[in-house]
Write a protein that holds these residues in place. Structure first.
Motif, PDB file in Angstrom:
ATOM      1  N   LEU A 168       0.829  -1.203   0.000  1.00 21.15           N
ATOM      2  CA  LEU A 168       0.000   0.000   0.000  1.00 21.15           C
ATOM      3  C   LEU A 168       0.866   1.257   0.000  1.00 21.15           C
ATOM      4  O   LEU A 168       0.666   2.172  -0.814  1.00 21.15           O
ATOM      5  N   VAL A 169       1.844   1.334   0.918  1.00 19.22           N
ATOM      6  CA  VAL A 169       2.692   2.522   0.992  1.00 19.22           C
ATOM      7  C   VAL A 169       3.600   2.599  -0.230  1.00 19.22           C
ATOM      8  O   VAL A 169       3.837   3.689  -0.778  1.00 19.22           O
ATOM      9  N   GLY A 170       4.104   1.446  -0.685  1.00 19.06           N
ATOM     10  CA  GLY A 170       4.941   1.456  -1.885  1.00 19.06           C
ATOM     11  C   GLY A 170       4.210   2.008  -3.089  1.00 19.06           C
ATOM     12  O   GLY A 170       4.799   2.717  -3.926  1.00 19.06           O
ATOM     13  N   ASP A 171       2.898   1.718  -3.199  1.00 14.72           N
ATOM     14  CA  ASP A 171       2.119   2.259  -4.321  1.00 14.72           C
ATOM     15  C   ASP A 171       2.035   3.782  -4.266  1.00 14.72           C
ATOM     16  O   ASP A 171       1.979   4.446  -5.312  1.00 14.72           O
ATOM     17  N   LEU A 172       2.008   4.358  -3.070  1.00 16.78           N
ATOM     18  CA  LEU A 172       1.976   5.819  -2.966  1.00 16.78           C
ATOM     19  C   LEU A 172       3.225   6.440  -3.575  1.00 16.78           C
ATOM     20  O   LEU A 172       3.174   7.544  -4.138  1.00 16.78           O
ATOM     21  N   TRP A 173       4.361   5.750  -3.453  1.00 16.04           N
ATOM     22  CA  TRP A 173       5.626   6.301  -3.945  1.00 16.04           C
ATOM     23  C   TRP A 173       5.938   5.879  -5.390  1.00 16.04           C
ATOM     24  O   TRP A 173       6.984   6.235  -5.916  1.00 16.04           O
ATOM     25  N   GLY A 230      12.294   5.337  -7.552  1.00 12.26           N
ATOM     26  CA  GLY A 230      12.456   4.152  -8.390  1.00 12.26           C
ATOM     27  C   GLY A 230      12.174   2.862  -7.655  1.00 12.26           C
ATOM     28  O   GLY A 230      11.445   1.995  -8.148  1.00 12.26           O
ATOM     29  N   ASP A 231      12.765   2.706  -6.484  1.00 12.21           N
ATOM     30  CA  ASP A 231      12.529   1.513  -5.676  1.00 12.21           C
ATOM     31  C   ASP A 231      11.525   1.874  -4.590  1.00 12.21           C
ATOM     32  O   ASP A 231      11.872   2.495  -3.579  1.00 12.21           O
ATOM     33  N   TYR A 240      -2.407   7.634  -7.740  1.00 13.01           N
ATOM     34  CA  TYR A 240      -2.899   7.097  -6.466  1.00 13.01           C
ATOM     35  C   TYR A 240      -2.562   8.054  -5.332  1.00 13.01           C
ATOM     36  O   TYR A 240      -3.399   8.350  -4.463  1.00 13.01           O
ATOM     37  N   LEU A 241      -1.346   8.586  -5.307  1.00 13.23           N
ATOM     38  CA  LEU A 241      -0.950   9.539  -4.269  1.00 13.23           C
ATOM     39  C   LEU A 241      -1.783  10.815  -4.359  1.00 13.23           C
ATOM     40  O   LEU A 241      -2.214  11.361  -3.340  1.00 13.23           O
ATOM     41  N   ARG A 242      -2.038  11.301  -5.587  1.00  8.69           N
ATOM     42  CA  ARG A 242      -2.851  12.515  -5.744  1.00  8.69           C
ATOM     43  C   ARG A 242      -4.267  12.291  -5.220  1.00  8.69           C
ATOM     44  O   ARG A 242      -4.857  13.178  -4.603  1.00  8.69           O
ATOM     45  N   LYS A 243      -4.829  11.106  -5.449  1.00 11.38           N
ATOM     46  CA  LYS A 243      -6.182  10.810  -4.982  1.00 11.38           C
ATOM     47  C   LYS A 243      -6.234  10.758  -3.456  1.00 11.38           C
ATOM     48  O   LYS A 243      -7.186  11.240  -2.833  1.00 11.38           O
ATOM     49  N   CYS A 244      -5.171  10.201  -2.832  1.00 14.90           N
ATOM     50  CA  CYS A 244      -5.164  10.017  -1.381  1.00 14.90           C
ATOM     51  C   CYS A 244      -4.735  11.278  -0.638  1.00 14.90           C
ATOM     52  O   CYS A 244      -5.111  11.469   0.524  1.00 14.90           O
ATOM     53  N   ALA A 245      -3.933  12.119  -1.290  1.00 13.49           N
ATOM     54  CA  ALA A 245      -3.435  13.346  -0.653  1.00 13.49           C
ATOM     55  C   ALA A 245      -3.620  14.510  -1.626  1.00 13.49           C
ATOM     56  O   ALA A 245      -2.650  15.046  -2.169  1.00 13.49           O
TER      57      ALA A 245
END
Length: 721
Positions: free
Chosen positions: A410-415, A439-440, A420-425
């Motif tokens: 879940l957190v890796g997808d944010l980075w 990258g990683d 996905y990050l724009r939708k959540c934050a």
């Protein structure tokens, strides 16, 4: 005193220069009391050993009985270990009230003899408070007070304080209270924190005994005893506040780093508290051990926000959207319509606070209930439900709409997924979203830990559902086996016992009573998951708003002891404690200040104070109360080896630390640390190598200030030419 007991073997081992203190007129009463203590301790140890043996031989039982037995075994073992660890040196000293000449002896734990006579008063009890809190300005009803210095089970010094004009009798030869106390502060250090319970000062004791409601901030500069207060307050609260007992959550103690935890490891056990969980923030999540420091200051700043941690809720909710279209669900004899509204109703079934992964079973059960209610055929309800449970399409649709999630994914997808990050934050700018991508996605940094922790807490255990099914299957198999045994037992006894005892064994509740659920598979508990009744945080000035969320999640009562120094915050701390803590979600905040530096010689503080005031003019710099008699030395970095050799040769005891030279290899009694890892520790000798290289601005100034104030005797500053 000790009544009529015969004096025990001489507990006093006073050096020649203190021979006047060996006068029987001064110590005979103590000798008699120690004789009574020795007899009582022997009896207590024998009694505890017998009770422990009896508990261990007793049947283990199941369920709550097994838990209670294990807790009693741990309690008795800890009590026996404490007696074995200390013996007579459980006693810290005694006090004499102005209206009663009989001394009251204070101990690490309470002790009574076989007749019920009190030999030691627990230091945490309200009646013991004057022993620590009395001053000449406020004697708290005392005429005198005596404190002992123990060395390997023998008294090697003691000192008396007299608070009334008629209290000099029996003390005159020992009235060197301040010189003895100051001498104890200058004693050699080791790799473990020294035992200081016997010398807790009035300003420290008042904070130790403060109530546990709300958040208490203990603000103090280097050497003021903040760590001492934090540790002793932990032990005090567990004794004084039944709401904080282990069955109600207990206490979590959070330190800044592992060298610190190793340094203070002996303190809580020496105070009789062995069940307190201690950790660093890294220890709260599995990824913490290997996490690196975030190298980009802007990324670290963005991830330090509590708002970004709260974005985890939106990230999880993204995977809890009910299907927008209905579907036909086929049973063995009919078709049932499951509408979009039905899906939405089922998705609302989990109760507040139910973790995502564990909530899916509740959604599934609600879906089955909705569908069974729609069924109007002739099949029994249990058969219809069984048919629905086998419906692969229904189960697959639920799994797509409410998937099991992993915190790291879940957190890796944010980075790694900007949309996905724009939708959540949504408050993040386009540049900030881009900045947070990497990258990683799983190259975890310390700044990621609060988000990983929030995700893990919100998601729960992905294996819980499968483990529950295995548990229920094992339980069902055990019930079936027991039922077979009962049937065979009844068939083997064809006579009628007249009371139906044998046939009653067929009742399910009696068969359940025969099942040992303690033997069924369970997950290992996460001892740091909480909730805790109280959390103590040392070096709290370093915590970011995001890191505070890790602790708030574990303490619903919001009962905290927060220990720190704004002037030692590496990244600056320009606001007040009140403002900072209110912003992260705490209320009922009170502040206590420590302003006396008991540790650092005034020669060292005279050089350290300008360093921190240049960056933080309003820094709370404490006042040193002793002089070490050794000026701060300056030299070249090339002299490091010779300086250490000379110090080691001249000092058979004590510890030294080299701060700022990563190439230096540690030796016996000489550590090598960064300024950050030296925080909270203390050493007889501190050698700073190129302190100006620690950096500029507030961070560099704080690192230099912290490093300088680790010295309890001598500070040497070396520079590279």
């Amino acid at each position: 005193m000790g009544g009529d007991a015969e004096p025990t073997a001489d507990v006093f081992d006073l050096p020649e220069h203190l021979s006047a203190k060996a006068d029987p007129a001064l110590i005979a009463g103590d000798q008699r009391h120690f004789a009574a203590m020795a007899a009582s301790l022997d009896q207590a140890s024998a009694d505890l050993s017998a009770r422990l043996d009896a508990e261990r031989r007793a049947p283990g039982g199941a369920g709550r009985r097994a838990v209670d037995r294990d807790q009693e075994v741990r309690r008795l073992t800890a009590r026996l270990r404490l007696l074995g660890r200390f013996g007579l040196d459980l006693c810290l000293g005694h006090m004499v009230s102005a209206d009663n000449p009989e001394p009251v002896y204070i101990g690490r734990r309470g002790l009574t003899d076989s007749a019920g006579r009190r030999l030691l008063l627990d230091w945490r009890s309200p009646a013991a408070e004057p022993f620590f809190g009395a001053t000449h300005a406020n004697p708290m009803g005392l005429a005198s007070r005596r404190r002992y210095r123990w060395t390997q089970g023998r008294i090697t010094d003691y000192w008396d304080e007299v608070f009334t004009p008629d209290g000099f009798e029996g003390h005159a030869a020992a009235l060197d209270d301040q010189s003895a106390f100051i001498a104890s502060l200058g004693g050699s250090r080791s790799n473990r924190m020294r035992d200081v319970l016997g010398t807790i000062q009035a300003d420290q004791d008042a904070i130790i005994r403060a109530g546990s409601s709300g958040a208490l901030v203990v603000d103090g500069g280097p050497g003021t005893g903040k760590t001492v207060v934090a540790l002793h307050r932990t032990a005090y609260l567990l004794y004084a506040d039944p709401r904080l007992g282990h069955r109600r959550g207990g206490v979590l103690f959070v330190g800044p780093h592992q060298p610190y935890l190793a340094y203070v490891a002996d303190v809580l056990p020496s105070l009789g508290e062995e069940d307190v969980q201690t950790c660093t923030l890294r220890d709260l999540v599995p990824e913490g051990a290997a996490a690196t420091v975030e190298t980009d200051p802007e990324v670290a700043r963005l991830k330090s926000s509590a708002d970004l941690v709260k974005a985890i809720e939106a990230a999880v909710r993204f995977y809890e959207e009910p299907p927008a279209k209905g579907m036909t669900v086929t049973t063995d004899d009919s078709d049932l319509w499951l509408s979009a509204d039905d899906w939405a109703e089922a998705f609302e079934a989990p109760g507040p606070g139910t973790p995502h992964n564990e909530a899916r079973d509740e959604v599934w059960e609600e879906l089955l209930t909705i569908l069974v209610d729609k069924y109007d055929g002739d099949e029994p309800e249990d058969l219809v439900r069984g048919s629905l449970q086998r419906n692969r399409e229904l189960r697959a649709t639920l799994h797509r709409a409410w998937p099991m999630l992993d915190a790291a994914d879940l957190v890796g997808d944010l980075w790694s997924v900007p949309a996905y990050l724009r939708k959540c934050a949504p408050w993040l700018s386009t540049d900030e979203v881009r900045k947070l991508q990497r990258g990683d996605a799983r190259a975890w940094t310390v700044s990621d830990l609060p988000l990983l922790d929030a995700a893990r807490q919100r998601l729960g255990d992905a294996e819980a559902s499968e483990r529950k099914r295995r548990h229920e299957a094992t339980l069902a198999a055990e019930r079936a086996r027991r039922a077979t045994v009962v049937d065979e037992l009844i068939e083997a006894h064809t006579y009628d016992d007249g009371e139906g005892v044998l046939s009653s064994l067929r009742q399910l509740d009696l068969q359940d009573a025969l099942v040992d659920e303690s033997a069924l598979p369970l997950a290992d508990p996460d001892l740091l998951a909480g909730p805790f009744a109280h959390i103590v945080v040392d070096e709290a000035q370093e915590l970011t708003d995001a890191e505070w969320q890790m602790l708030l999640l574990r303490c619903p009562s919001r009962s905290f002891t927060i220990v720190g120094d704004r002037a030692q915050a590496r990244h600056g701390f320009t606001e007040s404690w009140q403002a900072r803590l209110e912003r992260i979600g705490l209320d009922r905040i009170s502040l206590a200040a420590l302003s006396i530096n008991y540790r650092t010689p005034e020669e060292v503080m005279a050089e350290a104070e300008p360093v921190i005031r240049a960056a933080l003019p309003d820094a709370n710099v404490p006042t040193s109360i002793r002089s070490g008699g050794v000026p701060v030395a300056h030299g070249a970095a090339s002299e490091l080896g010779a300086i250490l050799d000379a110090w080691l040769a001249a000092h058979a005891e004590g510890t030294a630390c080299v701060i700022g030279d990563p190439t230096f290899e540690e030796r016996p009694r000489v550590r090598s640390l960064t300024p950050e890892l030296a925080k909270g520790l203390e050493f007889d000798l501190v050698v700073l190598v190129d302190p100006e290289a620690f950096g500029s601005g507030i961070e560099g100034a704080v690192d230099r200030y912290v490093a300088m104030t680790r010295a309890t005797r001598q500070l040497v500053i070396l520079t590279t030419a």
